[in-house]
Design a protein around this motif. Structure first.
Motif, PDB file in Angstrom:
ATOM      1  N   VAL A   1       0.870  -1.178   0.000  1.00  0.00           N
ATOM      2  CA  VAL A   1       0.000   0.000   0.000  1.00  0.00           C
ATOM      3  C   VAL A   1       0.904   1.225   0.000  1.00  0.00           C
ATOM      4  O   VAL A   1       1.772   1.348   0.865  1.00  0.00           O
ATOM      5  N   LEU A   2       0.703   2.109  -0.961  1.00  0.00           N
ATOM      6  CA  LEU A   2       1.460   3.350  -1.007  1.00  0.00           C
ATOM      7  C   LEU A   2       0.746   4.382  -0.141  1.00  0.00           C
ATOM      8  O   LEU A   2      -0.453   4.618  -0.305  1.00  0.00           O
ATOM      9  N   VAL A   3       1.481   4.967   0.801  1.00  0.00           N
ATOM     10  CA  VAL A   3       0.919   5.896   1.779  1.00  0.00           C
ATOM     11  C   VAL A   3       1.504   7.285   1.554  1.00  0.00           C
ATOM     12  O   VAL A   3       2.710   7.463   1.589  1.00  0.00           O
TER      13      VAL A   3
ATOM     14  N   GLU B   1       4.730  14.362  -5.345  1.00  0.00           N
ATOM     15  CA  GLU B   1       5.590  14.217  -6.521  1.00  0.00           C
ATOM     16  C   GLU B   1       6.300  12.859  -6.490  1.00  0.00           C
ATOM     17  O   GLU B   1       6.346  12.131  -7.489  1.00  0.00           O
ATOM     18  N   GLN B   2       6.848  12.508  -5.333  1.00  0.00           N
ATOM     19  CA  GLN B   2       7.519  11.221  -5.175  1.00  0.00           C
ATOM     20  C   GLN B   2       6.520  10.077  -5.406  1.00  0.00           C
ATOM     21  O   GLN B   2       6.831   9.093  -6.078  1.00  0.00           O
TER      22      GLN B   2
ATOM     23  N   ALA C   1       3.887   5.813 -11.409  1.00  0.00           N
ATOM     24  CA  ALA C   1       4.094   5.784 -12.857  1.00  0.00           C
ATOM     25  C   ALA C   1       4.884   4.549 -13.283  1.00  0.00           C
ATOM     26  O   ALA C   1       4.872   4.179 -14.454  1.00  0.00           O
ATOM     27  N   GLY C   2       5.542   3.915 -12.331  1.00  0.00           N
ATOM     28  CA  GLY C   2       6.329   2.725 -12.622  1.00  0.00           C
ATOM     29  C   GLY C   2       5.462   1.481 -12.701  1.00  0.00           C
ATOM     30  O   GLY C   2       4.245   1.533 -12.536  1.00  0.00           O
ATOM     31  N   PRO C   3       6.103   0.344 -12.908  1.00  0.00           N
ATOM     32  CA  PRO C   3       5.359  -0.905 -13.109  1.00  0.00           C
ATOM     33  C   PRO C   3       4.967  -1.647 -11.828  1.00  0.00           C
ATOM     34  O   PRO C   3       4.334  -2.687 -11.904  1.00  0.00           O
TER      35      PRO C   3
END
Length: 135
Positions: free
Chosen positions: A10-12, A41-42, A48-50
């Protein structure tokens, strides 16, 4: 060393340290890992990556509403990614914009690990959570 995601993650994108800690606890209950970003931004670069992200948790009002900008970008590139917003002081306009951008739910901080565990259970597909818990 390669910066690769190999577990359901999970991206937080939340600044409040107590909320980030509670998210980590809740994610662990479901066999999920977390990756925290300091800026939208980070987060945008990572998304945007896979990498196969399990979900995104973001504060829509972060960085003068850059959280909303991130939500719109995510919807354009990863339409199926489940998104949960956690806002410390959501206003009506930001909340409605976040729902229009495709979030699944919005929690108002402070939130407990139990609330987050319930929200993650509804957000992340069971099959993905079970992959990590399987022997």
């Amino acid at each position: 060393m390669e910066n690769r995601i190999v577990h359901p993650t999970v991206l937080v994108v939340v600044k409040d340290a107590a909320t980030v800690a509670a998210i980590g606890e809740a994610a662990a209950v479901h066999g999920l890992h977390t990756r925290t970003c300091d800026t939208t931004e980070q987060a945008g670069k990572l998304l945007a990556g896979p990498a196969p992200w399990a979900a995104l948790i973001v504060d829509p009002g972060l960085e003068a509403n850059q959280g909303l900008v991130l939500l719109r970008k995510v919807r354009a590139s990863r339409a199926a990614l489940p998104i949960l917003c956690i806002a410390s002081a959501p206003d009506e306009l930001v909340t409605s914009d976040a729902y229009r951008a495709g979030i699944r739910d919005l929690l108002v901080a402070p939130v407990s690990a139990d609330e987050l565990a319930s929200a993650l259970a509804a957000l992340v597909p069971l099959q993905l959570r079970m992959e990590e818990l399987a022997p």
